[in-house]
Design a protein around this motif. Structure first.
Motif, PDB file in Angstrom:
ATOM      1  N   LEU A   4      19.452  -7.775   6.076  1.00  0.00           N
ATOM      2  CA  LEU A   4      19.052  -6.771   5.100  1.00  0.00           C
ATOM      3  C   LEU A   4      19.067  -5.380   5.729  1.00  0.00           C
ATOM      4  O   LEU A   4      18.509  -5.165   6.804  1.00  0.00           O
ATOM      5  CB  LEU A   4      17.633  -7.117   4.636  1.00  0.00           C
ATOM      6  CG  LEU A   4      17.103  -6.311   3.469  1.00  0.00           C
ATOM      7  CD1 LEU A   4      17.920  -6.634   2.214  1.00  0.00           C
ATOM      8  CD2 LEU A   4      15.632  -6.659   3.251  1.00  0.00           C
ATOM      9  N   THR A   6      17.730  -1.789   4.843  1.00  0.00           N
ATOM     10  CA  THR A   6      16.855  -1.155   3.856  1.00  0.00           C
ATOM     11  C   THR A   6      17.082   0.355   3.827  1.00  0.00           C
ATOM     12  O   THR A   6      17.657   0.934   4.754  1.00  0.00           O
ATOM     13  CB  THR A   6      15.374  -1.387   4.225  1.00  0.00           C
ATOM     14  OG1 THR A   6      15.193  -0.949   5.575  1.00  0.00           O
ATOM     15  CG2 THR A   6      14.985  -2.837   4.108  1.00  0.00           C
ATOM     16  N   ALA A   7      16.584   0.977   2.768  1.00  0.00           N
ATOM     17  CA  ALA A   7      16.560   2.445   2.718  1.00  0.00           C
ATOM     18  C   ALA A   7      15.580   2.930   3.789  1.00  0.00           C
ATOM     19  O   ALA A   7      14.604   2.251   4.107  1.00  0.00           O
ATOM     20  CB  ALA A   7      16.098   2.897   1.340  1.00  0.00           C
ATOM     21  N   ILE A   8      15.857   4.084   4.375  1.00  0.00           N
ATOM     22  CA  ILE A   8      14.926   4.657   5.359  1.00  0.00           C
ATOM     23  C   ILE A   8      14.730   6.124   5.013  1.00  0.00           C
ATOM     24  O   ILE A   8      15.680   6.901   5.046  1.00  0.00           O
ATOM     25  CB  ILE A   8      15.467   4.561   6.800  1.00  0.00           C
ATOM     26  CG1 ILE A   8      15.790   3.117   7.175  1.00  0.00           C
ATOM     27  CG2 ILE A   8      14.458   5.143   7.786  1.00  0.00           C
ATOM     28  CD1 ILE A   8      16.373   2.966   8.568  1.00  0.00           C
ATOM     29  N   ASP A  12      19.460   6.161   1.417  1.00  0.00           N
ATOM     30  CA  ASP A  12      19.488   4.875   0.722  1.00  0.00           C
ATOM     31  C   ASP A  12      20.179   3.842   1.613  1.00  0.00           C
ATOM     32  O   ASP A  12      20.707   4.183   2.681  1.00  0.00           O
ATOM     33  CB  ASP A  12      20.152   5.013  -0.658  1.00  0.00           C
ATOM     34  CG  ASP A  12      21.619   5.408  -0.583  1.00  0.00           C
ATOM     35  OD1 ASP A  12      22.297   5.011   0.389  1.00  0.00           O
ATOM     36  OD2 ASP A  12      22.099   6.125  -1.496  1.00  0.00           O
ATOM     37  N   SER A  13      20.174   2.589   1.170  1.00  0.00           N
ATOM     38  CA  SER A  13      20.647   1.532   2.076  1.00  0.00           C
ATOM     39  C   SER A  13      22.140   1.706   2.406  1.00  0.00           C
ATOM     40  O   SER A  13      22.574   1.396   3.518  1.00  0.00           O
ATOM     41  CB  SER A  13      20.359   0.148   1.498  1.00  0.00           C
ATOM     42  OG  SER A  13      21.033   0.008   0.273  1.00  0.00           O
ATOM     43  N   ARG A  17      23.628   2.026   6.152  1.00  0.00           N
ATOM     44  CA  ARG A  17      24.749   1.213   6.635  1.00  0.00           C
ATOM     45  C   ARG A  17      25.815   2.107   7.278  1.00  0.00           C
ATOM     46  O   ARG A  17      26.367   1.778   8.330  1.00  0.00           O
ATOM     47  CB  ARG A  17      25.350   0.422   5.460  1.00  0.00           C
ATOM     48  CG  ARG A  17      26.565  -0.412   5.828  1.00  0.00           C
ATOM     49  CD  ARG A  17      26.998  -1.309   4.674  1.00  0.00           C
ATOM     50  NE  ARG A  17      26.104  -2.431   4.501  1.00  0.00           N
ATOM     51  CZ  ARG A  17      26.149  -3.556   5.204  1.00  0.00           C
ATOM     52  NH1 ARG A  17      27.087  -3.706   6.131  1.00  0.00           N
ATOM     53  NH2 ARG A  17      25.305  -4.526   4.992  1.00  0.00           N
ATOM     54  N   CYS A  39      15.807  -1.823  11.066  1.00  0.00           N
ATOM     55  CA  CYS A  39      15.499  -0.866   9.994  1.00  0.00           C
ATOM     56  C   CYS A  39      14.082  -1.115   9.514  1.00  0.00           C
ATOM     57  O   CYS A  39      13.740  -2.250   9.169  1.00  0.00           O
ATOM     58  CB  CYS A  39      16.430  -1.093   8.795  1.00  0.00           C
ATOM     59  SG  CYS A  39      18.156  -0.919   9.189  1.00  0.00           S
ATOM     60  N   THR A  40      13.261  -0.102   9.484  1.00  0.00           N
ATOM     61  CA  THR A  40      11.947  -0.223   8.854  1.00  0.00           C
ATOM     62  C   THR A  40      11.858   0.928   7.855  1.00  0.00           C
ATOM     63  O   THR A  40      12.676   1.861   7.910  1.00  0.00           O
ATOM     64  CB  THR A  40      10.797  -0.085   9.867  1.00  0.00           C
ATOM     65  OG1 THR A  40      10.700   1.291  10.236  1.00  0.00           O
ATOM     66  CG2 THR A  40      11.028  -0.928  11.120  1.00  0.00           C
ATOM     67  N   SER A  41      10.872   0.881   7.001  1.00  0.00           N
ATOM     68  CA  SER A  41      10.794   1.970   6.021  1.00  0.00           C
ATOM     69  C   SER A  41      10.463   3.283   6.724  1.00  0.00           C
ATOM     70  O   SER A  41      10.731   4.362   6.218  1.00  0.00           O
ATOM     71  CB  SER A  41       9.747   1.641   4.965  1.00  0.00           C
ATOM     72  OG  SER A  41       8.540   1.355   5.612  1.00  0.00           O
ATOM     73  N   GLU A 312      16.075  -8.630  12.659  1.00  0.00           N
ATOM     74  CA  GLU A 312      15.229  -8.819  11.474  1.00  0.00           C
ATOM     75  C   GLU A 312      13.925  -8.068  11.690  1.00  0.00           C
ATOM     76  O   GLU A 312      13.430  -8.018  12.818  1.00  0.00           O
ATOM     77  CB  GLU A 312      14.890 -10.310  11.299  1.00  0.00           C
ATOM     78  CG  GLU A 312      16.079 -11.182  11.026  1.00  0.00           C
ATOM     79  CD  GLU A 312      16.637 -10.979   9.630  1.00  0.00           C
ATOM     80  OE1 GLU A 312      15.977 -10.287   8.835  1.00  0.00           O
ATOM     81  OE2 GLU A 312      17.714 -11.483   9.356  1.00  0.00           O
ATOM     82  N   PRO A 313      13.316  -7.550  10.643  1.00  0.00           N
ATOM     83  CA  PRO A 313      12.058  -6.820  10.821  1.00  0.00           C
ATOM     84  C   PRO A 313      11.006  -7.621  11.565  1.00  0.00           C
ATOM     85  O   PRO A 313      10.251  -7.092  12.347  1.00  0.00           O
ATOM     86  CB  PRO A 313      11.613  -6.529   9.387  1.00  0.00           C
ATOM     87  CG  PRO A 313      12.875  -6.532   8.601  1.00  0.00           C
ATOM     88  CD  PRO A 313      13.796  -7.507   9.273  1.00  0.00           C
TER      89      PRO A 313
END
Ligand code: FMN
Length: 318
Positions: A4, A6-8, A12-13, A17, A39-41, A312-313
């Protein structure tokens, strides 16, 4: 499994990418690609991947940090080009030494034209492994290269003809020290004689099976070749990450100006020889990497997919 993204912050995602896609195009020692991202928020984390270290050629992990620093510069530059400010913290957690940086894209801003130009050079930059043409690099470009290093808190001394003679000598000495070590040769083979289709390492078709003769032609040339050293003011972990960012900024500046680069890492990899190179530069700088700049015919080198470099987070914090 597709991981995954995510947006940060402001991105946006899809934009995240594209930033990650730029990150993995960074140069790395023996194309080890010793990085991972999470990636984390709150931000994009850059982690060193110790499983991709070179315990013989790079016993202290210095080149690993340079490589990750180069990836970090690509991240920052790609975020700039998307119109956000990449607020960057180096080494944010004492209890997690592999976490090298967190980048938080925030505060929309008009992209700096110089950085947009460098972002455009990211996919066009490739290491040169062929003899250089007899091209002279204009003074204005040389000045830009020096500014590129200084903007990232490093220094870019140019070697004169006498220093170049000494560097050739030092390079030969390193070569002999390294190739006398079977463990060095085994490690070299492991990363340079990759099978076709491999997504890391330096492929056999780039013409390198043994280390020395390449450096001879890299350092040769008429008129005198432009050989520079990326030097840092100290040699701690953060200095090495900064030096990697400076190296990448210099390389992208050269690409954007229509020039290519080859790396000469031999004289910096053997500690006793590196100490002599430091003296040759006046004793105030820590040499991190030697580059020959000019016009060559660079070749493309593969990369792993984003899935291979994403954490992965929950995988790190468990
Ligand atoms: C710290 C460092 C040292 C390197 N040393 C050498 C070297 O001695 N010889 C060489 O041909 N390439 C060297 N490289 C270039 C890598 O092999 C190259 O970046 C990698 O294969 C990926 O290819 P690319 O730069 O064309 O994307 C070095 C790169 C880094 C970051």
């Amino acid at each position: 499994m597709t991981r995954l993204i995510t947006a940060i912050g402001l991105l946006d995602s899809g934009q995240v990418r594209s930033v990650l896609g730029a990150a993995v195009l960074a140069p790395s020692t023996r194309n080890t690609q010793p990085w991972r991202f999470r990636c984390t928020s709150a931000g994009l984390e850059l982690h060193a991947d110790p499983d991709r270290a070179l315990p013989v050629a790079d016993a202290g992990g210095r080149e690993l940090l340079l490589s990750c620093g180069a990836a970090l510069f690509n991240v920052r530059t790609a975020i700039h080009a998307l119109g956000a400010h990449p607020a960057t913290t180096l080494l944010p957690r004492r209890d997690d030494p592999a976490l090298l940086a967190v980048v938080r894209p925030f505060a929309a801003r008009n992209p700096d034209r110089r950085l947009v130009r460098l972002a455009g050079a990211i996919p066009r930059r490739h290491t040169n492994r062929t003899p250089f043409e007899a091209a002279v690099i204009p003074d204005a470009v040389v000045a830009e290269l020096r500014h590129a290093a200084e903007a990232e808190q490093a220094w870019l001394p140019l070697l004169d003809a006498d220093q170049l003679d000494r560097l050739r000598d030092l390079t030969h000495r390193s070569h002999h020290a390294q190739t006398a070590d079977p463990a060095f040769l085994a490690e070299w083979q492991r990363w340079t004689a990759r099978s076709p289709g491999s997504r890391d390492g330096v492929p056999g078709n780039t013409g390198r099976t043994m280390p020395m003769e390449d450096e001879d032609w890299i350092l040769a040339g008429s008129p005198d070749p432009l050989v520079v050293v990326v030097g840092s003011f100290d040699d701690k972990k953060a200095d090495r990450i900064r030096a990697g960012q400076a190296m990448q900024r210099v390389l992208l500046t050269a690409t954007a100006a229509g020039f290519d680069a080859s790396f000469v890492s031999r004289p910096v990899e053997v500690p006793a020889v590196r100490a002599e190179l430091r003296t040759l530069l006046g004793g105030g700088l820590w040499p991190q990497i030697v580059l020959r700049l000019g016009r060559g015919t660079p070749s493309w080198t593969p990369r792993r997919s984003l899935d291979d470099v994403l954490l992965e987070p929950d995988r790190l914090r468990a």
